[in-house]
Motif scaffolding. Structure first.
Motif, PDB file in Angstrom:
ATOM      1  N   SER A  68       0.783  -1.256  -0.090  1.00 55.89           N
ATOM      2  CA  SER A  68       0.260  -0.040   0.043  1.00 55.89           C
ATOM      3  C   SER A  68       0.924   1.187  -0.173  1.00 55.89           C
ATOM      4  O   SER A  68       1.823   1.340   1.011  1.00 55.89           O
ATOM      5  CB  SER A  68      -0.987   0.015   1.148  1.00 55.89           C
ATOM      6  N   GLY A  82       2.521  -0.527  10.158  1.00 52.32           N
ATOM      7  CA  GLY A  82       2.173   0.961  10.007  1.00 52.32           C
ATOM      8  C   GLY A  82       2.480   1.669   8.806  1.00 52.32           C
ATOM      9  O   GLY A  82       3.038   2.608   8.659  1.00 52.32           O
ATOM     10  N   PRO A  87       4.450   1.034   6.150  1.00 53.05           N
ATOM     11  CA  PRO A  87       5.826   1.632   5.740  1.00 53.05           C
ATOM     12  C   PRO A  87       5.883   1.683   4.372  1.00 53.05           C
ATOM     13  O   PRO A  87       5.433   0.734   3.825  1.00 53.05           O
ATOM     14  CB  PRO A  87       6.921   0.686   6.387  1.00 53.05           C
ATOM     15  N   GLY A 134      -2.888  -6.322  13.162  1.00 54.30           N
ATOM     16  CA  GLY A 134      -3.814  -7.143  12.398  1.00 54.30           C
ATOM     17  C   GLY A 134      -3.366  -8.456  12.511  1.00 54.30           C
ATOM     18  O   GLY A 134      -2.416  -8.774  12.096  1.00 54.30           O
TER      19      GLY A 134
HETATM   20  O1  RRO Z   1       1.062  -1.882   6.992  1.00 54.75           O
HETATM   21  C1  RRO Z   1       0.333  -2.258   7.994  1.00 54.75           C
HETATM   22  O2  RRO Z   1       0.575  -2.436   9.140  1.00 54.75           O
HETATM   23  C2  RRO Z   1      -0.945  -2.783   7.285  1.00 54.75           C
HETATM   24  C3  RRO Z   1      -1.655  -2.494   6.559  1.00 54.75           C
HETATM   25 BR1  RRO Z   1      -1.434  -1.119   5.450  1.00 54.75          BR
HETATM   26  C4  RRO Z   1      -2.985  -3.311   6.181  1.00 54.75           C
HETATM   27  O3  RRO Z   1      -3.802  -2.933   5.212  1.00 54.75           O
HETATM   28  N1  RRO Z   1      -3.209  -4.399   7.015  1.00 54.75           N
HETATM   29  C5  RRO Z   1      -2.149  -4.996   7.915  1.00 54.75           C
HETATM   30  O4  RRO Z   1      -2.612  -5.799   8.568  1.00 54.75           O
HETATM   31  N2  RRO Z   1      -1.115  -4.152   8.230  1.00 54.75           N
END
Ligand code: RRO
Length: 302
Positions: free
Chosen positions: A46, A72, A74, A212
């Motif tokens: 992302s 987070g 990154p 998550g």
């Molecule tokens: O980067 C993350 O901590 C993270 C993201 Br963007 C996400 O969409 N889902 C996740 O479990 N971790």
């Protein structure tokens, strides 16, 4: 002869396994490795407008039944990530650009750049369970989500996927907002909000405290979400959450998914998991008399 190619709207993929966002997708090299491993499509990390360091360590824990992360978000920011995307321009499988932001304008700008860099689709990440301002704040607010999806679908011509969260009271309402904004597909689910406490220190282990949860433990949650969505949403669905074997993929198809994404499975079974899952899927289909993935999609629905 078993054909495991599938379509998600206008996007055709040679097999229904995609690399989920956040695993082995920080640079072109690791994504090339996943392509060689047989993934039918690749979802990027992302990416936001600006670079982010992410949270301090510890950011990932292996628990009994899955992985707990609070990375987070990154990422190097879209300008720096463009270099990686350029290296993938000639990729033989579709690259799906995952993006995050807080406003319709931010999402539209990011999607535009992804399109210019050759992405075959964009995936709007509005569901990180622990990202302040960029995660659930966006993915829980149906009016804001509608505006974001509308802004992106008006900006780009490539398909727009929206990745939604299981950590909401009514997942169908959230997906409906994306559908009204003209999204092309729904991706479900992101990770489940969770925590692990160290008994000796009496403190949560992750630096961010909550994170998550992914992997096998969350598969029944993902299957339930797809099953609920399939009965109320007309858009194609992409299942993600705990898929580790070909049979897991079959279960998601029967719930209503047209394709699946694998993340934690790459950790558990190694990078060649895509080829393994496709072989297991083909074997299961031929043993049960199916010749095409579309025959399985929604087979469990009332
Ligand atoms: O980067 C993350 O901590 C993270 C993201 Br963007 C996400 O969409 N889902 C996740 O479990 N971790």
């Amino acid at each position: 002869m078993v054909d495991i190619s599938t379509t998600i709207g206008s996007l055709r993929i040679k097999n229904p396994t995609m690399l989920a966002s956040g695993i082995m997708d920080e640079d072109a090299g690791s994504m090339h490795r996943m392509i060689r491993s047989g993934a039918g499509a690749i979802v990027t990390k992302s990416i936001g407008l600006h670079a982010r360091e992410g949270y301090p360590n510890p950011t990932v824990l292996e628990l009994e039944y899955g992985l707990l992360n609070a990375m987070g978000l990154p990422n190097p920011g879209i300008d720096a990530y463009e270099d990686e995307l350029q290296l993938l321009k000639k990729s033989r499988v579709p690259i799906i650009g995952s993006i995050y932001g807080a406003t319709p304008d931010e999402f539209a700008r990011l999607a535009d750049t992804m399109q210019h860099c050759g992405a075959a689709a964009v995936e709007l990440n509005v569901s990180c369970p622990h990202a302040k301002h960029y995660g659930m704040e966006v993915g829980c607010d149906t009016q804001l989500l509608y505006k974001i999806v509308t802004a992106v679908t008006e900006q780009v011509t490539i398909p727009v996927f929206v990745k939604i969260s299981p950590n909401v009271t009514n997942i169908v309402e959230i997906a409906s907002a994306a559908e009204q904004g003209n999204a092309d597909a729904i991706v479900a689910i992101n990770t489940v909000k969770a925590m692990k406490i160290d008994l000796e220190t009496r403190q949560p282990i992750l630096a961010n405290k909550t994170g998550g949860y992914s992997g096998r433990a969350i598969k029944p949650i993902g299957v339930r979400c797809i099953y609920d969505l399939a009965q109320h949403i007309k858009l194609p669905l992409i299942g993600v959450g705990g898929i580790t074997t070909g049979q897991d993929a079959v279960e998601y198809f029967m719930a209503g998914a047209s394709a699946v994404q694998l993340g934690s499975a790459v950790y558990y079974r190694g990078p060649d998991v895509f080829r393994a899952v496709c072989t297991e899927l083909k074997d299961w289909m031929s043993a049960h008399g199916y010749t095409n993935v579309s025959q399985l999609v929604g087979a469990a629905l009332p």
